[in-house]
Design an enzyme around this catalytic site. Structure first.
Site, PDB file in Angstrom:
ATOM      1  N   LYS A   1      -0.805  -9.432   3.220  1.00  0.00           N
ATOM      2  CA  LYS A   1      -0.041  -8.860   4.330  1.00  0.00           C
ATOM      3  C   LYS A   1      -0.892  -7.819   5.031  1.00  0.00           C
ATOM      4  O   LYS A   1      -1.648  -7.102   4.370  1.00  0.00           O
ATOM      5  CB  LYS A   1       1.253  -8.195   3.825  1.00  0.00           C
ATOM      6  CG  LYS A   1       2.027  -7.501   4.944  1.00  0.00           C
ATOM      7  CD  LYS A   1       3.347  -6.937   4.470  1.00  0.00           C
ATOM      8  CE  LYS A   1       3.255  -5.520   3.945  1.00  0.00           C
ATOM      9  NZ  LYS A   1       2.686  -4.535   4.876  1.00  0.00           N
TER      10      LYS A   1
ATOM     11  N   ASP B   1       0.838  -1.206   0.000  1.00  0.00           N
ATOM     12  CA  ASP B   1       0.000   0.000   0.000  1.00  0.00           C
ATOM     13  C   ASP B   1       0.870   1.251   0.000  1.00  0.00           C
ATOM     14  O   ASP B   1       0.367   2.372  -0.062  1.00  0.00           O
ATOM     15  CB  ASP B   1      -1.013  -0.011   1.166  1.00  0.00           C
ATOM     16  CG  ASP B   1      -0.349   0.066   2.536  1.00  0.00           C
ATOM     17  OD1 ASP B   1       0.879  -0.055   2.619  1.00  0.00           O
ATOM     18  OD2 ASP B   1      -1.092   0.243   3.528  1.00  0.00           O
ATOM     19  N   SER B   2       2.199   1.068   0.023  1.00  0.00           N
ATOM     20  CA  SER B   2       3.128   2.182  -0.193  1.00  0.00           C
ATOM     21  C   SER B   2       2.854   2.845  -1.537  1.00  0.00           C
ATOM     22  O   SER B   2       3.303   3.965  -1.787  1.00  0.00           O
ATOM     23  CB  SER B   2       4.577   1.688  -0.140  1.00  0.00           C
ATOM     24  OG  SER B   2       4.750   0.557  -0.962  1.00  0.00           O
TER      25      SER B   2
ATOM     26  N   ASP C   1      -1.056  -6.395  -0.245  1.00  0.00           N
ATOM     27  CA  ASP C   1      -1.153  -5.684   1.034  1.00  0.00           C
ATOM     28  C   ASP C   1      -2.608  -5.291   1.289  1.00  0.00           C
ATOM     29  O   ASP C   1      -3.317  -4.872   0.375  1.00  0.00           O
ATOM     30  CB  ASP C   1      -0.314  -4.397   0.916  1.00  0.00           C
ATOM     31  CG  ASP C   1       0.368  -4.024   2.205  1.00  0.00           C
ATOM     32  OD1 ASP C   1       0.156  -4.710   3.215  1.00  0.00           O
ATOM     33  OD2 ASP C   1       1.134  -3.034   2.182  1.00  0.00           O
TER      34      ASP C   1
ATOM     35  N   GLU D   1      -0.810  -5.082   8.801  1.00  0.00           N
ATOM     36  CA  GLU D   1      -0.006  -4.544   9.900  1.00  0.00           C
ATOM     37  C   GLU D   1      -0.640  -4.856  11.246  1.00  0.00           C
ATOM     38  O   GLU D   1      -1.863  -4.945  11.365  1.00  0.00           O
ATOM     39  CB  GLU D   1       0.132  -3.022   9.730  1.00  0.00           C
ATOM     40  CG  GLU D   1       0.798  -2.641   8.418  1.00  0.00           C
ATOM     41  CD  GLU D   1       0.876  -1.132   8.197  1.00  0.00           C
ATOM     42  OE1 GLU D   1       0.545  -0.350   9.107  1.00  0.00           O
ATOM     43  OE2 GLU D   1       1.293  -0.740   7.091  1.00  0.00           O
TER      44      GLU D   1
ATOM     45  N   GLU E   1       9.760  -3.646  10.457  1.00  0.00           N
ATOM     46  CA  GLU E   1      10.099  -2.343   9.855  1.00  0.00           C
ATOM     47  C   GLU E   1      10.517  -1.344  10.925  1.00  0.00           C
ATOM     48  O   GLU E   1       9.857  -1.214  11.972  1.00  0.00           O
ATOM     49  CB  GLU E   1       8.888  -1.800   9.075  1.00  0.00           C
ATOM     50  CG  GLU E   1       9.151  -0.411   8.494  1.00  0.00           C
ATOM     51  CD  GLU E   1       8.190   0.037   7.413  1.00  0.00           C
ATOM     52  OE1 GLU E   1       7.271  -0.728   7.060  1.00  0.00           O
ATOM     53  OE2 GLU E   1       8.364   1.174   6.914  1.00  0.00           O
TER      54      GLU E   1
HETATM   55  O1  KIV Z   1       3.535  -1.069   1.666  1.00  0.00           O
HETATM   56  C1  KIV Z   1       4.694  -1.496   1.592  1.00  0.00           C
HETATM   57  O2  KIV Z   1       5.383  -1.335   0.584  1.00  0.00           O
HETATM   58  C2  KIV Z   1       5.231  -2.197   2.741  1.00  0.00           C
HETATM   59  C3  KIV Z   1       6.689  -2.543   2.742  1.00  0.00           C
HETATM   60  C4  KIV Z   1       7.518  -1.351   2.869  1.00  0.00           C
HETATM   61  C5  KIV Z   1       7.006  -3.573   3.748  1.00  0.00           C
HETATM   62  O3  KIV Z   1       4.519  -2.454   3.659  1.00  0.00           O
END
Ligand code: KIV
Length: 278
Positions: A126, A57-58, A96, A128, A195
């Site tokens: 993934k 989600d970056s 994510d 958090e 992280e």
């Molecule tokens: O969203 C993302 O790219 C991430 C990574 C930096 C681990 O969570």
């Protein structure tokens, strides 16, 4: 430069799966992870032999130009997972889960994770959080959706943390993170992103749990490393955290190409006769 590069170990075509990732920890083989958000870059990353492609989600920050990852939606994540999955033959694709797609209820978590797998063709998801998301990890694992967990500096918690700050420096915080890691392992996650935590804490967590840890700003002792592709390529120049190593300066290269194209068109140097049809 090329002369100085170590010879690439012959890349096997073997598909990277969740069990293959877990085996790598046992064999003490480092796990390589990069983010990607679209077809052309996912294809290049896959062909380079990277083990896991994370559709992070970056993308909210490096692709959409937002100030945080919080505005990213489920529909957007599905769309980007689809582009990436279409390109990838070998790597494991992890999607994510965006902010508020897994916080509301177990039911919503299952539904949204299911969308990343079913519509986005991701092979794992993934999200958090530590012990507080253990029930989500258990539920998804029970329904055969592999989960990569993520603790430490979790960008979706930016407002609670008061910015993107290293976590786990205080003994109390470090103990909490170690306990989170153990709970996450017991809940059934297949891997854990660490992280923005001190190197020593990342080492201790990596030595304590049996699932692979993937570090970003967590030092050299994790079982694998992840970077945001735009940081590695020098495509995102907003800010550069200490842990980023730039392997290219694509912003400069691209800006120069755009400038030269503009000048050529203006000067009547592009296109030339041979670049047209007879
Ligand atoms: O969203 C993302 O790219 C991430 C990574 C930096 C681990 O969570």
């Amino acid at each position: 430069m090329l002369d100085k590069m170590p010879p690439d170990k012959a890349l096997s075509d073997k598909k990277i799966t969740v069990p293959v990732i877990c085996e790598k920890k046992t064999k003490e083989e480092k796990i390589t992870v990069l983010t990607a958000y679209d077809y052309p870059f996912a294809k290049l990353i896959d062909e380079a032999g990277i083990d896991i492609i994370l559709v992070g989600d970056s993308l909210g920050i490096v692709v959409q130009g937002e100030e945080s990852t919080l505005p990213v939606t489920m529909d957007q994540m599905v769309y980007h997972c689809q582009m990436v999955s279409r390109a990838v033959k070998r790597a494991l694709v992890v999607g994510d889960m965006p902010f508020m797609s897994y916080q509301v209820s177990l039911e919503e978590t299952l539904k949204n994770a299911g969308r990343l797998i079913k519509e986005g063709k991701a092979e794992a998801v993934k999200f958090e959080g530590g012990a507080r998301v253990a029930d989500r990890i258990e539920a998804l694992t029970r329904h055969d959706i592999p989960v990569m967990a993520h603790i430490g500096l979790t960008p979706q918690s930016v407002h609670r943390m008061g910015g993107y700050k290293v976590q786990g420096r205080l003994l109390e915080e470090a103990t909490q993170l170690l306990n989170d890691a153990k709970t996450i392992e017991s809940a059934g996650a297949f891997s854990l992103v660490l992280e923005g935590i001190p190197n020593l804490l990342a080492k201790e967590i990596s030595e304590t749990i049996n699932i692979p840890t993937i570090g970003i700003g967590a030092g050299p002792d994790c079982d694998g490393q992840v970077l945001v592709m735009h940081d590695l390529l020098g495509l995102f120049t907003g800010f550069q955290p200490k842990f980023v190593r730039r392997y290219a300066e694509l912003s400069t290269t691209a800006a120069d190409a755009f400038r030269r194209y503009r000048l050529d068109v203006m000067a009547g140097k592009f296109p030339i006769e041979e670049e047209g049809y007879q």
